[in-house]
Design a protein around this motif. Structure first.
Motif, PDB file in Angstrom:
ATOM      1  N   LEU A 180       0.842  -1.188   0.000  1.00  0.00           N
ATOM      2  CA  LEU A 180       0.000   0.000   0.000  1.00  0.00           C
ATOM      3  C   LEU A 180       0.879   1.239   0.000  1.00  0.00           C
ATOM      4  N   ALA A 181       0.326   2.330  -0.500  1.00  0.00           N
ATOM      5  CA  ALA A 181       0.953   3.644  -0.369  1.00  0.00           C
ATOM      6  C   ALA A 181       0.297   4.362   0.805  1.00  0.00           C
ATOM      7  N   VAL A 182       1.118   4.938   1.672  1.00  0.00           N
ATOM      8  CA  VAL A 182       0.600   5.669   2.828  1.00  0.00           C
ATOM      9  C   VAL A 182       1.044   7.118   2.715  1.00  0.00           C
ATOM     10  N   LYS A 183       0.076   8.015   2.602  1.00  0.00           N
ATOM     11  CA  LYS A 183       0.373   9.450   2.523  1.00  0.00           C
ATOM     12  C   LYS A 183       0.213  10.065   3.901  1.00  0.00           C
ATOM     13  N   SER A 184       1.286  10.692   4.367  1.00  0.00           N
ATOM     14  CA  SER A 184       1.287  11.282   5.702  1.00  0.00           C
ATOM     15  C   SER A 184       1.599  12.770   5.600  1.00  0.00           C
ATOM     16  N   PRO A 185       0.671  13.639   5.963  1.00  0.00           N
ATOM     17  CA  PRO A 185       0.954  15.075   5.898  1.00  0.00           C
ATOM     18  C   PRO A 185       1.930  15.491   6.992  1.00  0.00           C
TER      19      PRO A 185
ATOM     20  N   ALA B 128      -2.868   4.354 -16.864  1.00  0.00           N
ATOM     21  CA  ALA B 128      -2.874   5.605 -16.102  1.00  0.00           C
ATOM     22  C   ALA B 128      -3.902   5.540 -14.990  1.00  0.00           C
ATOM     23  N   LYS B 129      -3.511   6.060 -13.814  1.00  0.00           N
ATOM     24  CA  LYS B 129      -4.408   6.117 -12.666  1.00  0.00           C
ATOM     25  C   LYS B 129      -4.301   7.501 -12.028  1.00  0.00           C
TER      26      LYS B 129
ATOM     27  N   GLU C 170      -3.927   2.500  -2.894  1.00  0.00           N
ATOM     28  CA  GLU C 170      -3.311   1.524  -3.797  1.00  0.00           C
ATOM     29  C   GLU C 170      -1.869   1.933  -4.108  1.00  0.00           C
ATOM     30  N   TYR C 171      -0.962   0.966  -4.114  1.00  0.00           N
ATOM     31  CA  TYR C 171       0.417   1.251  -4.481  1.00  0.00           C
ATOM     32  C   TYR C 171       0.621   0.896  -5.948  1.00  0.00           C
ATOM     33  N   VAL C 172       1.115   1.878  -6.720  1.00  0.00           N
ATOM     34  CA  VAL C 172       1.342   1.695  -8.156  1.00  0.00           C
ATOM     35  C   VAL C 172       2.848   1.714  -8.400  1.00  0.00           C
TER      36      VAL C 172
ATOM     37  N   VAL D 271      -8.442   5.176 -11.683  1.00  0.00           N
ATOM     38  CA  VAL D 271      -8.340   5.999 -10.474  1.00  0.00           C
ATOM     39  C   VAL D 271      -7.568   5.188  -9.445  1.00  0.00           C
ATOM     40  N   CYS D 272      -6.557   5.792  -8.850  1.00  0.00           N
ATOM     41  CA  CYS D 272      -5.818   5.115  -7.791  1.00  0.00           C
ATOM     42  C   CYS D 272      -6.749   4.928  -6.596  1.00  0.00           C
ATOM     43  N   GLY D 273      -6.970   3.691  -6.210  1.00  0.00           N
ATOM     44  CA  GLY D 273      -7.935   3.411  -5.161  1.00  0.00           C
ATOM     45  C   GLY D 273      -7.453   3.849  -3.787  1.00  0.00           C
TER      46      GLY D 273
END
Length: 225
Positions: A42-47, A165-166, A95-97, A77-79
């Motif tokens: 997974l991709a984890v986005k942390s501000p 593309a996502k 989702e990790y691409v 679309v990236c889930g």
């Protein structure tokens, strides 16, 4: 190091193994983690912590992320799976691409491989896929507002053919209804500053009334066209 930051090799809450730290951008960090229960990356986005300077900012970030979650699954679309608060920071699990961003494909030349003909076909194909992804978002009432190469991920097959593309990063997205209300408020403020505007010149002509006290045209003598 801030304990809210993760390092490669960390296991977070016994569930996420940190595999990679993708960057230290102005808005925060993106991690590649292995979900040990799902056995998937997974991709984890942390501000950044300082961006969440008050409760309202935190609530706004979470609300924007939840908008992304509502888009559900779409091939372009990236889930976004869910939002969780870990270490006092709300984090987006998506989702990790593996293929990187379209910005990276432009910069390193992958987009243009194979000569002009193949590159043109690839560019058109990706553009259509991006439009499909945005069309899905719009159909759900969500407007992205920050479409750019860095916010398009490119997934690739094992043999490197047929990139997919996502569209990703819906952090600035807004509901269409809210955008309409904002536009109405801006128009009302402008109208108030300028005074009540008269009818457009084109509208007056369509109704057959003179503009400025004169007819819009004068007919010439017979036989002149």
């Amino acid at each position: 190091m801030d304990p809210a930051d993760w390092r490669v090799g960390d296991v977070i809450e016994g569930r996420y193994r940190v595999l990679r730290v993708h960057g230290n951008g102005g808005m925060g960090l993106v991690y590649r983690v292995r979900h040990l229960g799902w056995e998937t990356d997974l991709a984890v986005k942390s501000p950044r912590r300082e961006l969440l300077h008050d409760g309202r900012a935190r609530e706004r970030f979470v609300a924007e992320a939840e908008n992304w979650v509502t888009l559900g699954l779409h091939p372009h679309v990236c889930g976004c799976h869910y939002v969780r608060t870990i270490g006092g920071i709300p984090r987006i699990f998506a989702e990790y691409v593996t293929g990187g961003s379209l910005r990276e494909w432009i910069d390193d030349g992958r987009l243009y491989e194979g000569g002009p003909e193949r590159a043109t076909a690839r560019i058109l194909d990706l553009a259509i896929q991006i439009a499909w992804g945005l069309g899905h978002s719009h159909a759900q009432g969500l407007v992205h507002q920050d479409v750019k190469p860095a916010n398009v991920l490119v997934d690739t097959a094992a043999d490197g053919t047929d990139p997919v593309a996502k569209v990703t990063d819906f952090g600035l997205a807004a509901r269409a209804g809210e955008l309409q209300r904002r536009s109405a408020r801006v128009a009302a403020r402008r109208s108030h500053r300028r005074g009540t505007p008269g009818p457009p010149r084109g509208a007056a002509r369509r109704r057959g009334r003179p503009v400025g006290g004169r007819p819009p045209f004068r007919p010439g003598p017979p036989g002149t066209g």
